[in-house]
Design a protein around this motif. Structure first.
Motif, PDB file in Angstrom:
ATOM      1  N   LEU A  91       0.740  -1.190  -0.014  1.00 42.53           N
ATOM      2  CA  LEU A  91      -0.084   0.061  -0.021  1.00 42.53           C
ATOM      3  C   LEU A  91       0.918   1.267   0.089  1.00 42.53           C
ATOM      4  O   LEU A  91       1.919   1.320   0.489  1.00 42.53           O
ATOM      5  CB  LEU A  91      -0.824   0.072   1.216  1.00 42.53           C
ATOM      6  N   ASP A 113      -1.356   2.737  -5.000  1.00 41.46           N
ATOM      7  CA  ASP A 113      -0.968   4.178  -4.537  1.00 41.46           C
ATOM      8  C   ASP A 113      -2.188   5.047  -4.907  1.00 41.46           C
ATOM      9  O   ASP A 113      -2.863   4.618  -5.981  1.00 41.46           O
ATOM     10  CB  ASP A 113       0.267   4.730  -5.199  1.00 41.46           C
ATOM     11  N   ALA A 140      -6.672   3.358   0.071  1.00 42.36           N
ATOM     12  CA  ALA A 140      -6.317   2.510   0.950  1.00 42.36           C
ATOM     13  C   ALA A 140      -7.539   2.180   1.965  1.00 42.36           C
ATOM     14  O   ALA A 140      -7.511   1.144   2.571  1.00 42.36           O
ATOM     15  CB  ALA A 140      -5.067   2.917   1.922  1.00 42.36           C
ATOM     16  N   LEU A 143      -9.978  -0.870  -0.535  1.00 39.72           N
ATOM     17  CA  LEU A 143      -8.975  -1.750  -1.070  1.00 39.72           C
ATOM     18  C   LEU A 143      -9.934  -2.309  -2.309  1.00 39.72           C
ATOM     19  O   LEU A 143     -10.833  -3.156  -2.032  1.00 39.72           O
ATOM     20  CB  LEU A 143      -8.339  -2.796  -0.271  1.00 39.72           C
ATOM     21  N   ALA A 153       0.856  -8.015   3.489  1.00 36.34           N
ATOM     22  CA  ALA A 153       0.556  -6.332   3.264  1.00 36.34           C
ATOM     23  C   ALA A 153       1.492  -5.747   3.682  1.00 36.34           C
ATOM     24  O   ALA A 153       1.815  -5.938   5.128  1.00 36.34           O
ATOM     25  CB  ALA A 153      -0.977  -6.245   3.518  1.00 36.34           C
ATOM     26  N   THR A 155       3.548  -1.651   3.902  1.00 39.93           N
ATOM     27  CA  THR A 155       3.802  -0.154   3.535  1.00 39.93           C
ATOM     28  C   THR A 155       4.845   0.474   4.482  1.00 39.93           C
ATOM     29  O   THR A 155       4.676   0.393   5.892  1.00 39.93           O
ATOM     30  CB  THR A 155       2.517   0.707   3.456  1.00 39.93           C
ATOM     31  N   ALA A 159       0.108   5.556   2.824  1.00 42.66           N
ATOM     32  CA  ALA A 159      -1.273   5.362   3.182  1.00 42.66           C
ATOM     33  C   ALA A 159      -1.669   5.880   4.607  1.00 42.66           C
ATOM     34  O   ALA A 159      -2.232   6.707   4.847  1.00 42.66           O
ATOM     35  CB  ALA A 159      -1.597   4.189   2.714  1.00 42.66           C
ATOM     36  N   VAL A 169      -8.478   1.590   7.382  1.00 46.10           N
ATOM     37  CA  VAL A 169      -7.509   0.916   6.548  1.00 46.10           C
ATOM     38  C   VAL A 169      -7.074  -0.424   7.220  1.00 46.10           C
ATOM     39  O   VAL A 169      -6.733  -1.404   6.526  1.00 46.10           O
ATOM     40  CB  VAL A 169      -6.094   1.978   6.524  1.00 46.10           C
ATOM     41  N   VAL A 173      -7.145  -4.077   5.397  1.00 53.02           N
ATOM     42  CA  VAL A 173      -6.233  -4.946   5.243  1.00 53.02           C
ATOM     43  C   VAL A 173      -6.552  -6.131   5.934  1.00 53.02           C
ATOM     44  O   VAL A 173      -6.098  -7.258   5.124  1.00 53.02           O
ATOM     45  CB  VAL A 173      -4.923  -4.267   5.907  1.00 53.02           C
TER      46      VAL A 173
END
Length: 288
Positions: A91, A113, A140, A143, A153, A155, A159, A169, A173
């Motif tokens: 992400l 992104d 984010a 999704l 997952a 980042t 995000a 978020v 996820v």
């Protein structure tokens, strides 16, 4: 990795929103709507993409996974575990250097992104390196993937701090991860919000309340937000994770390494040797 160094030493705390008449561009702490937040984030990163890559691209590499300005690399930290053959979602990928590194390790990666400008740099880097991963432009907090689509997952500063509802978020996820999946993300260490974004001695004095959760907002001459970032306390982050259903595996606070003299915005050897600048949360979705 997407990190904006906010110059907050002249916060206009009297300005409450776009309905006020702004005398010119400035910064403040005030609530924002989800739509205003989304518009500001997309606009900022689209406009700043070229400058960001010019300034930070060499540090981040073409196909490397750097978790933070302290220089901690996934090749050394191994926070994601063995990714070979695993389905991975990055992400807030920016120019997707981390996604290309993951692909080189044998992972099946999707890089996502909000910013078309940043994804343009991801396409250009893919052409240069020959490491091509699917690129998706999306928010984010919504999704566009099926439940249980990914094993991992991650980042690096993407995000999470730029979304008004980061708890959502976490839930998103959780939804797209398979049981037993891992979620790892890095953000500015919550205690850094106490201080000014100043890499010098001026950034060693606490001036803000740790408990002020109002978003940091940069606004234009009309009072409209052009950049938004959100502070959450350490407890807030843990409650978001646990509330989504995750278990906390580890919490990494990278120390400033000896010999690392590069300044990135507010990150500097002076501050880094005194208190943490980054928090990396390692979480897992329980197995069925």
């Amino acid at each position: 990795m997407e990190i904006h160094s906010a110059g907050d030493d002249d916060l206009d705390l009297a300005h409450d929103g776009p309905d006020d008449v702004a005398s010119g561009p400035g910064v403040t702490r005030r609530p924002v709507t989800a739509a205003e937040n989304l518009r500001a984030s997309r606009g900022w990163w689209d406009a700043d993409a070229d400058n960001y890559q010019s300034e930070h691209g060499e540090f981040l590499g073409e196909a490397d996974f750097v978790w933070c300005p302290e220089g901690l690399r996934e090749a050394d930290a191994k926070l994601l575990g063995d990714v070979a053959g695993r389905r991975v979602l990055e992400l807030g990928c920016g120019a997707a250097a981390a996604a290309r590194w993951l692909a080189a390790q044998g992972a099946d990666v999707v890089a996502m992104d909000l910013s078309a400008g940043m994804l343009r740099h991801a396409e250009q880097a893919a052409a240069r390196t020959g490491l091509t991963v699917p690129l998706v432009q999306a928010d984010a907090s919504a999704l566009p993937f099926a439940d249980g689509a990914f094993d991992v997952a991650c980042t690096a500063f993407g995000a999470v701090p730029f979304v008004d509802d980061s708890a959502l978020v976490m839930r998103e996820v959780y939804r797209v991860l398979k049981p037993g999946g891992r979620w790892v993300f890095s953000v500015t260490h919550p205690m850094r919000w106490i201080f000014l974004d100043d890499p010098t001695e001026g950034g060693l004095r606490a001036v803000h309340s740790y408990f002020d959760r109002r978003p940091y907002v940069e606004y234009d001459e009309h009072g409209a937000a052009t950049y938004v970032e959100h502070h959450r306390t350490m407890g807030d982050r843990l409650r978001e994770l646990l509330g989504a259903g995750f278990t906390l595996v580890d919490l990494i606070e990278p120390e400033w390494p000896e010999g690392h003299e590069q300044i990135w915005g507010q990150w500097s050897p002076l501050r880094g040797r005194l208190f943490p600048g980054t928090a990396i949360f390692v979480a897992a979705k329980p197995s069925d």
